[in-house]
Scaffold this motif. Structure first.
Motif, PDB file in Angstrom:
ATOM      1  N   GLY A 133       0.808  -1.210   0.000  1.00 28.53           N
ATOM      2  CA  GLY A 133       0.000   0.000   0.000  1.00 28.53           C
ATOM      3  C   GLY A 133       0.843   1.263   0.000  1.00 28.53           C
ATOM      4  N   TYR A 134       0.422   2.260  -0.801  1.00 39.18           N
ATOM      5  CA  TYR A 134       1.057   3.578  -0.772  1.00 39.18           C
ATOM      6  C   TYR A 134       0.065   4.568  -0.193  1.00 39.18           C
ATOM      7  N   HIS A 135       0.465   5.265   0.863  1.00 36.93           N
ATOM      8  CA  HIS A 135      -0.446   6.048   1.689  1.00 36.93           C
ATOM      9  C   HIS A 135      -0.411   7.538   1.363  1.00 36.93           C
ATOM     10  N   TYR A 136      -1.612   8.116   1.282  1.00 43.42           N
ATOM     11  CA  TYR A 136      -1.776   9.562   1.143  1.00 43.42           C
ATOM     12  C   TYR A 136      -2.647  10.070   2.292  1.00 43.42           C
ATOM     13  N   PHE A 137      -2.504  11.343   2.608  1.00 42.13           N
ATOM     14  CA  PHE A 137      -3.484  11.952   3.487  1.00 42.13           C
ATOM     15  C   PHE A 137      -4.821  11.930   2.753  1.00 42.13           C
ATOM     16  N   THR A 138      -5.885  11.642   3.472  1.00 44.24           N
ATOM     17  CA  THR A 138      -7.189  11.375   2.865  1.00 44.24           C
ATOM     18  C   THR A 138      -7.606  12.426   1.855  1.00 44.24           C
ATOM     19  N   GLY A 139      -7.957  11.918   0.655  1.00 42.09           N
ATOM     20  CA  GLY A 139      -8.491  12.790  -0.377  1.00 42.09           C
ATOM     21  C   GLY A 139      -7.499  13.756  -0.969  1.00 42.09           C
ATOM     22  N   SER A 140      -6.200  13.520  -0.754  1.00 45.38           N
ATOM     23  CA  SER A 140      -5.196  14.453  -1.250  1.00 45.38           C
ATOM     24  C   SER A 140      -4.154  13.698  -2.064  1.00 45.38           C
ATOM     25  N   SER A 141      -3.238  14.454  -2.667  1.00 48.07           N
ATOM     26  CA  SER A 141      -2.102  13.859  -3.370  1.00 48.07           C
ATOM     27  C   SER A 141      -0.820  14.021  -2.559  1.00 48.07           C
ATOM     28  N   THR A 142      -0.984  14.283  -1.267  1.00 44.48           N
ATOM     29  CA  THR A 142       0.171  14.459  -0.380  1.00 44.48           C
ATOM     30  C   THR A 142       0.512  13.138   0.291  1.00 44.48           C
ATOM     31  N   PRO A 143       1.693  12.581   0.031  1.00 43.79           N
ATOM     32  CA  PRO A 143       2.042  11.293   0.648  1.00 43.79           C
ATOM     33  C   PRO A 143       2.099  11.395   2.168  1.00 43.79           C
ATOM     34  N   ALA A 144       1.715  10.323   2.807  1.00 39.61           N
ATOM     35  CA  ALA A 144       1.825  10.242   4.263  1.00 39.61           C
ATOM     36  C   ALA A 144       3.294  10.097   4.654  1.00 39.61           C
ATOM     37  N   ALA A 145       3.519   9.977   5.959  1.00 36.06           N
ATOM     38  CA  ALA A 145       4.885   9.890   6.472  1.00 36.06           C
ATOM     39  C   ALA A 145       5.554   8.602   6.011  1.00 36.06           C
ATOM     40  N   GLY A 146       6.874   8.609   6.088  1.00 40.67           N
ATOM     41  CA  GLY A 146       7.648   7.413   5.794  1.00 40.67           C
ATOM     42  C   GLY A 146       8.767   7.648   4.815  1.00 40.67           C
ATOM     43  N   GLY A 147       8.464   8.363   3.728  1.00 38.59           N
ATOM     44  CA  GLY A 147       9.512   8.801   2.818  1.00 38.59           C
ATOM     45  C   GLY A 147       9.829   7.899   1.647  1.00 38.59           C
ATOM     46  N   ALA A 148       9.422   6.637   1.674  1.00 42.37           N
ATOM     47  CA  ALA A 148       9.726   5.740   0.565  1.00 42.37           C
ATOM     48  C   ALA A 148       8.815   6.032  -0.619  1.00 42.37           C
ATOM     49  N   SER A 149       9.306   5.784  -1.820  1.00 47.35           N
ATOM     50  CA  SER A 149       8.515   6.022  -3.019  1.00 47.35           C
ATOM     51  C   SER A 149       7.523   4.891  -3.250  1.00 47.35           C
ATOM     52  N   GLU A 150       6.467   5.206  -3.987  1.00 49.02           N
ATOM     53  CA  GLU A 150       5.489   4.175  -4.340  1.00 49.02           C
ATOM     54  C   GLU A 150       6.165   3.053  -5.121  1.00 49.02           C
ATOM     55  N   TYR A 151       7.060   3.411  -6.038  1.00 52.45           N
ATOM     56  CA  TYR A 151       7.766   2.409  -6.839  1.00 52.45           C
ATOM     57  C   TYR A 151       8.579   1.460  -5.955  1.00 52.45           C
ATOM     58  N   ALA A 152       9.319   2.014  -5.016  1.00 52.29           N
ATOM     59  CA  ALA A 152      10.159   1.173  -4.149  1.00 52.29           C
ATOM     60  C   ALA A 152       9.312   0.236  -3.296  1.00 52.29           C
ATOM     61  N   ILE A 153       8.209   0.747  -2.774  1.00 45.06           N
ATOM     62  CA  ILE A 153       7.344  -0.068  -1.911  1.00 45.06           C
ATOM     63  C   ILE A 153       6.725  -1.214  -2.701  1.00 45.06           C
ATOM     64  N   LYS A 154       6.157  -0.913  -3.860  1.00 45.92           N
ATOM     65  CA  LYS A 154       5.399  -1.925  -4.595  1.00 45.92           C
ATOM     66  C   LYS A 154       6.304  -2.910  -5.331  1.00 45.92           C
ATOM     67  N   THR A 155       7.375  -2.432  -5.931  1.00 42.67           N
ATOM     68  CA  THR A 155       8.263  -3.373  -6.611  1.00 42.67           C
ATOM     69  C   THR A 155       9.042  -4.219  -5.605  1.00 42.67           C
ATOM     70  N   GLY A 156       9.355  -3.638  -4.453  1.00 42.53           N
ATOM     71  CA  GLY A 156       9.994  -4.432  -3.411  1.00 42.53           C
ATOM     72  C   GLY A 156       9.097  -5.551  -2.925  1.00 42.53           C
ATOM     73  N   TRP A 157       7.795  -5.237  -2.771  1.00 42.69           N
ATOM     74  CA  TRP A 157       6.855  -6.272  -2.314  1.00 42.69           C
ATOM     75  C   TRP A 157       6.602  -7.298  -3.410  1.00 42.69           C
ATOM     76  N   LEU A 158       6.519  -6.855  -4.659  1.00 47.36           N
ATOM     77  CA  LEU A 158       6.347  -7.797  -5.773  1.00 47.36           C
ATOM     78  C   LEU A 158       7.495  -8.799  -5.804  1.00 47.36           C
ATOM     79  N   GLU A 159       8.701  -8.328  -5.577  1.00 44.86           N
ATOM     80  CA  GLU A 159       9.851  -9.230  -5.534  1.00 44.86           C
ATOM     81  C   GLU A 159       9.752 -10.189  -4.350  1.00 44.86           C
ATOM     82  N   GLN A 160       9.298  -9.667  -3.215  1.00 46.35           N
ATOM     83  CA  GLN A 160       9.184 -10.546  -2.042  1.00 46.35           C
ATOM     84  C   GLN A 160       8.170 -11.665  -2.264  1.00 46.35           C
ATOM     85  N   VAL A 161       7.066 -11.373  -2.966  1.00 47.13           N
ATOM     86  CA  VAL A 161       6.008 -12.376  -3.083  1.00 47.13           C
ATOM     87  C   VAL A 161       6.150 -13.254  -4.322  1.00 47.13           C
TER      88      VAL A 161
END
Length: 338
Positions: free
Chosen positions: A263-291
């Motif tokens: 999951g890639y998190h935004y503040f509700t109804g906005s295009s502002t990413p939530a805390a954490g700092g990682a990119s959507e690409y890094a999160i999702k491709t990293g998980w795709l590789e894991q699974v």
């Protein structure tokens, strides 16, 4: 005489060693035996499927941006004594049947009024629809009353082992009688609690005779389930291994990661990413590789598919983008490169 005997023994040993040897464990299953097409989208022998948001996209829409037809298409529908219409299944059927590479249809069934409302007439309505699909050449997995082990219950059929097993038995009897080619997929939610990491799975296991495939819902939600962080290496295999060892490897059954995403998190109804700092690409491709990476297939040889939840949703007091395709072009490119 001694040299002749030794020579004969050596010749015999050489002949035996030259024979082909099947070193694979006898319990290893092949994805093709469970309906996944050889030419379907896959990674390291693991079929890659999707749970499309059918309100905004179709199987054809997703397949149009993929290098091969999806291996599995998941569909949600609820059923109760007051509603046996099966949600969108009748409307999605034609699109699924029309695909040149037929995906497995994973019917994810919700018991809207709980397990004790479920009856043989409802089961027969499901079986009849599944028979129409199998007769049209579409393999079917019935993911019945999924995530039933969630406690406190987050669905109408959850956290009630006796009720779940009663409803499961009704579904199994109907499916075996009326749609015998369809398979039953037992699919709890990941639960790594307990010293052995076995959580409460055993309380909900219906028995070897009616379970054809075993699966899990397992997402990477980030730290605190609200932050944009990349999963540590081995998160998936480490937490899923106790389940896999007990119910897939230990029983010789196929294993399906039946609902997943990073999951890639935004503040509700906005295009502002939530805390954490990682990119959507890094999160999702990293998980795709894991699974679906090679290391995962080596550890989980009976793993036949991973099914990606392709939704964007407002939940957990945030907007969470789970999509692998039809969202971020960079993430879509990673799936297109499989």
């Amino acid at each position: 005489m001694m040299l002749s005997t030794v020579s004969l023994l050596l010749s015999a040993l050489a002949a035996v060693s030259a024979l082909p040897v099947d070193t694979a464990p006898s319990t290893v299953v092949k994805r093709g035996e469970w309906g996944i097409a050889d030419d379907a989208l896959s990674n390291n022998g693991i079929g890659i499927g999707f749970l499309p948001d059918f309100d905004v996209s179709s199987v054809s829409d997703l397949n149009a941006v993929l290098p091969a037809g999806m291996a599995v298409v998941g569909d949600y529908f609820s059923i109760s004594s007051s509603d046996t219409s099966l949600g969108g299944e009748p409307w999605h059927k034609a699109d699924i049947i029309s695909q040149s590479t037929k995906p497995v249809y994973m019917a994810t069934i919700e018991l809207a009024s709980g397990p004790y409302d479920f009856s043989s007439s409802q089961a027969d309505a499901i079986s009849s629809a599944m028979r129409e699909l199998t007769d049209a050449g579409v393999p079917v997995w019935v993911r019945f009353a999924y995530e039933m082990n969630g406690c406190p219950a987050w669905n109408a059929w959850g956290c009630d082992p006796a009720g779940f097993k009663q409803a499961w038995a009704i579904m199994a009897a109907s499916l075996r009688a009326n749609a015998p080619s369809a398979k039953l997929l037992w699919s709890p939610n990941i639960d790594g609690s307990g010293a052995d990491g076995q959580g409460n799975y055993a309380d909900y296991y219906p028995g070897d005779d009616t379970v054809d495939l075993v699966g899990l819902s397992f997402y990477w939600f980030g730290d605190d389930q609200q932050q944009n962080t990349v999963a540590s290496p081995g998160t998936f295999t480490g937490q899923a291994a106790p389940f896999y060892d007990a119910y897939a490897g230990g029983k010789g059954k196929p294993f399906v990661l039946s609902e997943t995403s990073g999951g890639y998190h935004y503040f509700t109804g906005s295009s502002t990413p939530a805390a954490g700092g990682a990119s959507e690409y890094a999160i999702k491709t990293g998980w795709l590789e894991q699974v679906s990476g090679a290391a995962t297939k080596a550890l989980f040889p009976n793993m036949v598919a991973a099914v990606w939840f392709n939704y964007e949703k407002d939940e957990r007091e945030q907007t969470i983008d789970y999509r692998g395709v039809l969202g971020s072009s960079a993430v879509q490119g990673a799936f297109a490169a499989l």
